[in-house]
Design a protein around this motif. Structure first.
Motif, PDB file in Angstrom:
ATOM      1  N   LYS A  32      19.791  29.629  43.075  1.00 54.02           N
ATOM      2  CA  LYS A  32      18.819  30.363  43.877  1.00 54.02           C
ATOM      3  C   LYS A  32      19.126  31.855  43.944  1.00 54.02           C
ATOM      4  O   LYS A  32      18.232  32.659  44.208  1.00 54.02           O
ATOM      5  N   THR A  33      20.367  32.248  43.696  1.00 54.42           N
ATOM      6  CA  THR A  33      20.718  33.661  43.744  1.00 54.42           C
ATOM      7  C   THR A  33      20.046  34.431  42.615  1.00 54.42           C
ATOM      8  O   THR A  33      19.785  35.633  42.749  1.00 54.42           O
ATOM      9  N   VAL A  34      19.771  33.751  41.522  1.00 55.93           N
ATOM     10  CA  VAL A  34      19.019  34.346  40.405  1.00 55.93           C
ATOM     11  C   VAL A  34      17.759  33.505  40.214  1.00 55.93           C
ATOM     12  O   VAL A  34      17.566  32.873  39.174  1.00 55.93           O
ATOM     13  N   ASN A  35      16.920  33.530  41.205  1.00 56.23           N
ATOM     14  CA  ASN A  35      15.837  32.555  41.313  1.00 56.23           C
ATOM     15  C   ASN A  35      14.845  32.599  40.158  1.00 56.23           C
ATOM     16  O   ASN A  35      14.207  31.599  39.859  1.00 56.23           O
ATOM     17  N   ASP A 272      14.507  40.937  47.619  1.00 55.15           N
ATOM     18  CA  ASP A 272      15.035  42.103  46.911  1.00 55.15           C
ATOM     19  C   ASP A 272      16.072  41.714  45.879  1.00 55.15           C
ATOM     20  O   ASP A 272      16.115  42.272  44.778  1.00 55.15           O
ATOM     21  N   VAL A 273      16.918  40.750  46.224  1.00 57.94           N
ATOM     22  CA  VAL A 273      17.900  40.257  45.256  1.00 57.94           C
ATOM     23  C   VAL A 273      17.193  39.601  44.082  1.00 57.94           C
ATOM     24  O   VAL A 273      17.532  39.821  42.917  1.00 57.94           O
ATOM     25  N   TRP A 274      16.186  38.782  44.378  1.00 62.63           N
ATOM     26  CA  TRP A 274      15.465  38.099  43.311  1.00 62.63           C
ATOM     27  C   TRP A 274      14.719  39.070  42.393  1.00 62.63           C
ATOM     28  O   TRP A 274      14.526  38.786  41.211  1.00 62.63           O
ATOM     29  N   ALA A 275      14.301  40.217  42.939  1.00 65.21           N
ATOM     30  CA  ALA A 275      13.559  41.197  42.134  1.00 65.21           C
ATOM     31  C   ALA A 275      14.487  42.072  41.292  1.00 65.21           C
ATOM     32  O   ALA A 275      14.037  42.730  40.360  1.00 65.21           O
TER      33      ALA A 275
END
Length: 297
Positions: A32-35, A272-275
């Motif tokens: 999920k961290t790199v969704n 924001d992390v996923w983007a």
């Protein structure tokens, strides 16, 4: 905008650990961290950055098939730290409950095929129109107990994940480690454990005593941050370690004192992390983990 915008992904406190760095020996990337990444991209990313383990989600696994996914992970030399997710046990009795039971049996089989030590269980929220939390928790406990024989048969532990109370209505009626352990205690520890997820339990009164009580029932340790202000979608409110309020050193020492020696998953739900660029995210994960978590293992 959360406290974690893209520029903050690159703090200069530590150099990025590289492939072969012993500090990465227990770091697992939860998918999920790199969704936005497929299972293959996540596997390749772990190899590229020297992460030895992956927390797998069932949906991207289904995209490639369990057999091919397991082979892909094994061929890359990675281990699977957990399979996410099973659970959602609080549905009313009848066909819905039977479907949930059958799906969880399948999830246990998938975890066994991957060599995952545990299946993470999200207990489920209140059904529409239902306000009886105690009955919902009882249904979750009964459903988990019903799965114990199959968990023992396939050698995968059911890992109950207590969730922060903001999710009690729609996602997780089990809100504390105390409640999760009360469910787990009558069942064999080799079949039923708990997840210590820093996002969900950092606030819990007596969290230290509950982690100590868990002992060898700690089946998974997941880390991410509690940030403020929370974004409008609370589900996407997990931040990068170090950008919020959690004392990772303290919680990590508690988990170690309880006897946990497994992988440490970084699991971040954050728009924001996923983007952001996935490789930049993994670099930051590795740095923050090496700074805030790994020294206390």
């Amino acid at each position: 905008m959360t406290t974690l915008d893209v520029p903050s992904l690159d703090p200069a406190r530590l150099d990025t650990p590289t492939v072969g760095d012993p500090r990465l020996a227990r770091l697992s990337l939860n998918q999920k961290t790199v969704n936005g990444w497929s299972l293959r991209r996540a596997v390749e990313g772990c190899v590229r950055h020297g992460l030895p383990a992956l927390g797998v989600w069932r949906e991207p696994l289904a995209d490639v098939g369990v057999r091919d996914g397991a082979a892909m992970i094994a061929d890359a030399g990675l281990r699977v730290s957990s399979l996410c997710r099973g659970g959602f046990f609080t549905v009313p009795a009848g066909r819905e409950q039977e479907r949930a039971h059958d799906d969880n049996r399948r999830a246990l089989d998938e975890a066994a095929s991957l060599g995952a030590p545990c299946l993470v269980l999200v207990p489920g929220g209140l059904p529409d129109g239902d306000r009886d939390l105690r009955s919902a928790r009882s249904r979750a406990a009964e459903a988990i107990e019903r799965l114990v024989p199959h968990a023992l048969e396939v050698g995968v532990r059911l890992a109950i994940e207590p969730m922060h109370p903001i999710f009690a209505a729609d996602r997780g009626v089990v809100s504390t480690l105390r409640q999760a352990l009360d469910i787990a205690d009558p069942m064999p520890p080799e079949a039923v454990g708990i997840v210590v997820d820093t996002f969900h339990v950092w606030w819990e009164p007596g969290v230290e005593e509950q982690i100590a009580r868990a002992g060898d029932r700690v089946a998974s340790y997941q880390v991410c941050e509690w940030i403020t202000p929370l974004p409008p979608d609370a589900l996407l409110s997990r931040g990068m370690m170090g950008d919020g309020h959690i004392d990772f050193a303290h919680l990590t020492r508690c988990v170690v004192a309880a006897g946990y020696r497994g992988d440490v998953e970084v699991e971040i739900f954050n728009a924001d992390v996923w983007a952001a660029d996935g490789d930049a995210v993994i670099d930051t994960v590795a740095r923050r983990y090496a700074e805030l978590v790994e020294p206390h293992l």
